[in-house]
Design an enzyme around this catalytic site. Structure first.
Site, PDB file in Angstrom:
ATOM      1  CG  ASN A 105      43.924  -0.284  32.613  1.00 27.67           C
ATOM      2  OD1 ASN A 105      44.504  -0.614  31.572  1.00 27.67           O
ATOM      3  ND2 ASN A 105      43.594   0.981  32.861  1.00 27.67           N
ATOM      4  CD  GLU A 138      47.127   1.410  32.700  1.00 28.71           C
ATOM      5  OE1 GLU A 138      47.030   2.628  32.919  1.00 28.71           O
ATOM      6  OE2 GLU A 138      47.125   0.553  33.612  1.00 28.71           O
ATOM      7  CG  ASP A 188      43.577   6.217  42.498  1.00 32.16           C
ATOM      8  OD1 ASP A 188      44.647   5.933  41.931  1.00 32.16           O
ATOM      9  OD2 ASP A 188      42.914   7.227  42.211  1.00 32.16           O
TER      10      ASP A 188
END
Length: 210
Positions: A88, A91, A158
């Site tokens: 993301n 990150e 996810d």
């Protein structure tokens, strides 16, 4: 709720068990998802073993098995040789070592991650700003979000990696698979609670019914 965790590397017996599972089943897989929580399991030994076996099965069968990774920022070299990573925005900043505040900085960060990971592509998820895809030798592609309303982002990451792996398993390009993942995430965040997206919902968006 109280969780007790053991974050050290798995034992040799555990690695051997996982290796045996892969040896027995890998040829039946069309794609592999690695969801990294940086708790010790997804370490260099496991990734090295996994990628080596994927390469061997691909050589023997001629079938491409994409390996997509949802990474934590620590030790990105663990994933060297995977097909694609999906950090993301935060990150991506940690992994690249830079603040991403513009499209040009996004491109530079994605290029850094591409080199660090040794992957074929990097997909940075950016919440309401959509996604950014960079493939080796290509220009950065921005994919705007399709979400009409956002109620709950739980599980969105996810959903992205699952739909992405599904697309790649069906022989879609990275761009096509990323667009499918973006649509799937847009459906899921419009629901309250941890939710899923089904085939009919995806087709409805693709056909312009929503």
């Amino acid at each position: 709720r109280f969780d007790r965790e053991c974050t050290r590397a798995p034992s040799e017996a555990t690695i051997a068990s996982m290796t045996a599972f892969l040896d027995h089943n890998l040829s039946d897989f069309d794609a592999i998802i690695v969801s990294d929580y940086y708790k010790g399991v997804i370490g260099k030994p496991l990734m090295k073993m996994l990628l080596a076996r994927v390469a061997r099965v691909e050589e023997e069968s001629g079938k491409k098995i994409p390996v997509v990774v949802d990474p934590k920022p620590s030790e990105p070299e663990r994933f060297y040789g995977a097909s694609l990573i999906t950090p993301n925005h935060m990150e991506a900043e940690k992994m690249s070592g830079m603040i991403i505040g513009s499209v040009e900085e996004l491109r530079i960060a994605a290029d850094i991650l591409l080199k660090k990971s040794g992957c074929e592509a990097v997909l940075i998820t950016r919440g309401e700003s959509g996604m950014a895809l960079l493939e080796k030798g290509k220009e950065l592609v921005s994919i705007p979000t399709t979400a009409q309303a956002v109620f709950d982002v739980t599980g969105a990451g996810d959903t992205v990696i699952a739909a992405l792996a599904l697309g790649l398993a069906a022989h879609a390009s990275y761009g096509e698979a990323a667009s499918l993942a973006n649509i799937a995430a847009g459906v899921v965040v419009g629901k309250i609670g941890t939710a899923t997206v089904n085939r009919e919902e995806l087709l409805a968006v693709l056909h312009g019914d929503k």
